[in-house]
Design a protein around this motif. Sequence first.
Motif, PDB file in Angstrom:
ATOM      1  N   SER A  53      28.751  74.025  37.787  1.00 19.11           N
ATOM      2  CA  SER A  53      29.288  75.415  38.030  1.00 19.11           C
ATOM      3  C   SER A  53      28.534  76.452  38.333  1.00 19.11           C
ATOM      4  N   ALA A  54      28.721  77.624  38.948  1.00 22.64           N
ATOM      5  CA  ALA A  54      27.825  78.628  39.046  1.00 22.64           C
ATOM      6  C   ALA A  54      27.448  79.393  37.755  1.00 22.64           C
ATOM      7  N   ALA A 158      25.006  85.264  44.039  1.00 29.38           N
ATOM      8  CA  ALA A 158      25.535  85.132  45.579  1.00 29.38           C
ATOM      9  C   ALA A 158      26.938  84.150  45.316  1.00 29.38           C
ATOM     10  N   SER A 159      27.562  83.967  44.434  1.00 31.90           N
ATOM     11  CA  SER A 159      28.482  83.205  44.201  1.00 31.90           C
ATOM     12  C   SER A 159      29.685  83.138  45.384  1.00 31.90           C
ATOM     13  N   HIS A 160      29.710  84.417  45.886  1.00 29.44           N
ATOM     14  CA  HIS A 160      30.823  84.801  46.841  1.00 29.44           C
ATOM     15  C   HIS A 160      29.942  84.671  48.240  1.00 29.44           C
ATOM     16  N   ALA A 161      28.916  84.405  48.337  1.00 27.02           N
ATOM     17  CA  ALA A 161      28.019  84.843  49.502  1.00 27.02           C
ATOM     18  C   ALA A 161      27.258  83.799  50.390  1.00 27.02           C
ATOM     19  N   ILE A 162      27.702  82.616  50.089  1.00 27.26           N
ATOM     20  CA  ILE A 162      27.261  81.470  51.000  1.00 27.26           C
ATOM     21  C   ILE A 162      27.762  81.893  52.260  1.00 27.26           C
ATOM     22  N   GLY A 163      26.518  81.603  53.262  1.00 27.09           N
ATOM     23  CA  GLY A 163      26.860  81.893  54.686  1.00 27.09           C
ATOM     24  C   GLY A 163      26.804  83.266  55.326  1.00 27.09           C
ATOM     25  N   GLY A 164      26.715  84.427  54.487  1.00 23.68           N
ATOM     26  CA  GLY A 164      26.546  85.666  54.604  1.00 23.68           C
ATOM     27  C   GLY A 164      25.039  85.980  54.989  1.00 23.68           C
ATOM     28  N   GLN A 165      24.742  87.159  55.603  1.00 21.04           N
ATOM     29  CA  GLN A 165      23.376  87.448  55.869  1.00 21.04           C
ATOM     30  C   GLN A 165      22.972  88.727  55.412  1.00 21.04           C
ATOM     31  N   TYR A 166      21.830  88.904  55.190  1.00 18.18           N
ATOM     32  CA  TYR A 166      21.203  90.226  54.760  1.00 18.18           C
ATOM     33  C   TYR A 166      20.001  90.293  55.724  1.00 18.18           C
ATOM     34  N   GLN A 167      19.986  91.402  56.577  1.00 17.55           N
ATOM     35  CA  GLN A 167      18.573  91.724  57.483  1.00 17.55           C
ATOM     36  C   GLN A 167      18.500  90.306  58.441  1.00 17.55           C
ATOM     37  N   GLY A 168      19.452  89.840  58.931  1.00 18.65           N
ATOM     38  CA  GLY A 168      19.491  88.889  59.786  1.00 18.65           C
ATOM     39  C   GLY A 168      19.322  87.352  59.288  1.00 18.65           C
ATOM     40  N   PHE A 182      24.872  80.229  44.245  1.00 16.94           N
ATOM     41  CA  PHE A 182      26.213  80.078  44.818  1.00 16.94           C
ATOM     42  C   PHE A 182      27.232  79.467  43.901  1.00 16.94           C
ATOM     43  N   SER A 183      28.450  79.644  44.066  1.00 15.68           N
ATOM     44  CA  SER A 183      29.371  78.831  43.282  1.00 15.68           C
ATOM     45  C   SER A 183      30.291  77.938  44.316  1.00 15.68           C
ATOM     46  N   PHE A 184      30.789  76.704  43.818  1.00 18.54           N
ATOM     47  CA  PHE A 184      31.553  76.094  44.984  1.00 18.54           C
ATOM     48  C   PHE A 184      33.035  75.805  44.344  1.00 18.54           C
ATOM     49  N   HIS A 185      33.535  76.759  43.640  1.00 25.22           N
ATOM     50  CA  HIS A 185      34.785  76.732  42.967  1.00 25.22           C
ATOM     51  C   HIS A 185      35.911  76.597  44.263  1.00 25.22           C
ATOM     52  N   PRO A 186      37.021  75.931  43.955  1.00 28.05           N
ATOM     53  CA  PRO A 186      37.862  76.039  45.399  1.00 28.05           C
ATOM     54  C   PRO A 186      38.165  77.132  46.145  1.00 28.05           C
ATOM     55  N   VAL A 187      38.207  78.505  45.302  1.00 32.99           N
ATOM     56  CA  VAL A 187      38.506  79.428  46.022  1.00 32.99           C
ATOM     57  C   VAL A 187      37.209  80.044  46.901  1.00 32.99           C
ATOM     58  N   LYS A 188      36.034  79.333  46.613  1.00 35.80           N
ATOM     59  CA  LYS A 188      35.001  80.014  47.493  1.00 35.80           C
ATOM     60  C   LYS A 188      34.928  79.427  48.692  1.00 35.80           C
ATOM     61  N   ILE A 189      33.657  79.878  49.551  1.00 37.01           N
ATOM     62  CA  ILE A 189      33.434  79.670  50.986  1.00 37.01           C
ATOM     63  C   ILE A 189      33.787  78.041  51.271  1.00 37.01           C
ATOM     64  N   ILE A 190      32.766  77.494  50.564  1.00 35.01           N
ATOM     65  CA  ILE A 190      32.810  75.755  50.460  1.00 35.01           C
ATOM     66  C   ILE A 190      33.072  75.414  49.027  1.00 35.01           C
ATOM     67  N   THR A 191      33.627  74.219  48.833  1.00 28.30           N
ATOM     68  CA  THR A 191      33.827  73.617  47.698  1.00 28.30           C
ATOM     69  C   THR A 191      33.158  72.279  47.187  1.00 28.30           C
ATOM     70  N   THR A 192      33.021  71.999  45.733  1.00 32.71           N
ATOM     71  CA  THR A 192      32.532  70.882  45.376  1.00 32.71           C
ATOM     72  C   THR A 192      33.739  70.513  44.065  1.00 32.71           C
ATOM     73  N   ALA A 193      34.948  71.287  44.133  1.00 28.82           N
ATOM     74  CA  ALA A 193      35.617  71.383  43.139  1.00 28.82           C
ATOM     75  C   ALA A 193      35.186  72.284  42.028  1.00 28.82           C
ATOM     76  N   GLY A 196      28.126  74.353  41.351  1.00 26.50           N
ATOM     77  CA  GLY A 196      27.015  75.645  41.792  1.00 26.50           C
ATOM     78  C   GLY A 196      25.761  75.272  42.059  1.00 26.50           C
ATOM     79  N   VAL A 197      24.815  76.103  42.620  1.00 25.56           N
ATOM     80  CA  VAL A 197      23.502  75.801  42.723  1.00 25.56           C
ATOM     81  C   VAL A 197      22.656  76.916  42.247  1.00 25.56           C
ATOM     82  N   ALA A 198      21.438  76.785  42.096  1.00 27.56           N
ATOM     83  CA  ALA A 198      20.413  77.937  41.719  1.00 27.56           C
ATOM     84  C   ALA A 198      19.332  77.471  42.935  1.00 27.56           C
ATOM     85  N   VAL A 199      18.941  78.638  43.458  1.00 28.68           N
ATOM     86  CA  VAL A 199      18.037  78.487  44.824  1.00 28.68           C
ATOM     87  C   VAL A 199      16.784  79.444  44.412  1.00 28.68           C
TER      88      VAL A 199
END
Length: 389
Positions: A53-54, A158-168, A182-193, A196-199
Amino acid sequence: MIPYGKQNITDKDIATVVDVLKSDFITQGPRVQQFEQAIADYCQAQHVVAANSATSALHIACQALNLQQGDWLWTSPISFVASANCGRYCGAQVDFVDIDATTVNICPQKLANKLDIAEREGKLPKVLVVVHMAGLSCDMQAISKLAKRYKFAIIEDASHAIGGQYQGKPVGNCQYSDISIFSFHPVKIITTAEGGVAVTNNTELARKMRLYASHGVTRDQENFQNGIYEPWYYEQQYLGQNYRMTELQGALGISQLDRIDDIIEQRNLLATRYQKALSGLPLCWQQPQSDSLSAYHLFIIRLDDNAKLNRSELFHALRAQNIGVNVHYIPIHTQPDYQRLGFKPGDFPAAEYYYQGALSLPLYPELTNEAFEHIVTTLRALLCDSTSE
Ligand SMILES: Cc1ncc(COP(=O)(O)O)c(C=O)c1O
């Protein structure tokens, strides 16, 4: 009821998961590593550590940054409680930085003012968790300047923000932070049920997070401390947890990530349609900065003070029309568990003011035209001419 968010699952997603079920590994196999690499490539970052999870990813991020008792973690009061709780799991104290009303993100000026005071009081934070609310990046360049000056680490929630951009560039590339989540809970942009990941671009932080996500145990002989090199041997080097993502989730994540650009495009189109259809009503919404692209996890409207209906009345009226609006978020410091720590209503006025009028409208790629029209027509009927004279 039209939900406010909904997962998007294709036949290909299902087939991929079924393939994993028929394979040798349903956990600790190759898929999770492939998913980690796919996220790293997508975000233009070096290391990705998957978690279940995130919330777990935030915890291992704090652990890797050595957050502990006696330290402070600061975050935004307008977030899900997980952004703050991760500090408390490590025994640290939590404090908040009030938001900017237009972005609903941490206000860099309020952060600068608070840091100035904290420095004089000897209470500077060790970690700042910034939250990219609804998918819109914080002003990372300004915040990272402050991080360098006051020497604190930055975690981007950035739980809500995968796929978003900042300064291009992709959110999550960690140009201005130590770790992004990032979070991949089902209501988020993409899901794994759940998932989450840490980058990170920091090899040592990545190594530690990987250990903390799996009992603090390593099988990497190069890092052994006891000088025993037997094939069965492993070492517990930290007190970690079992936060591992399964292969089913990894495979679903890879399949979902394949179409993320389409998903972001559709979410942005819907947000623009909402903005056009709702213009002229006593409402406002998040104002993206010119150098960012929101992932639009959420489309949040905020009622003007002069609207005849208040948020609660509007919420109930929309729900009565089968429109599953929601509220993001109740300011964290007003939760009973945080009030017990000494926080009280009034502590973060911009966050509390935002909360009183905030309402999230349904937003997801499969929202039908019919549902969209029902939502905007109902809102217009409820709010048109509803401004008090
Ligand atoms: C900003 C934010 N951070 C963290 C989390 C926790 O995510 P998860 O459910 O993947 O643990 C959420 C979930 O809603 C969130 O919105």
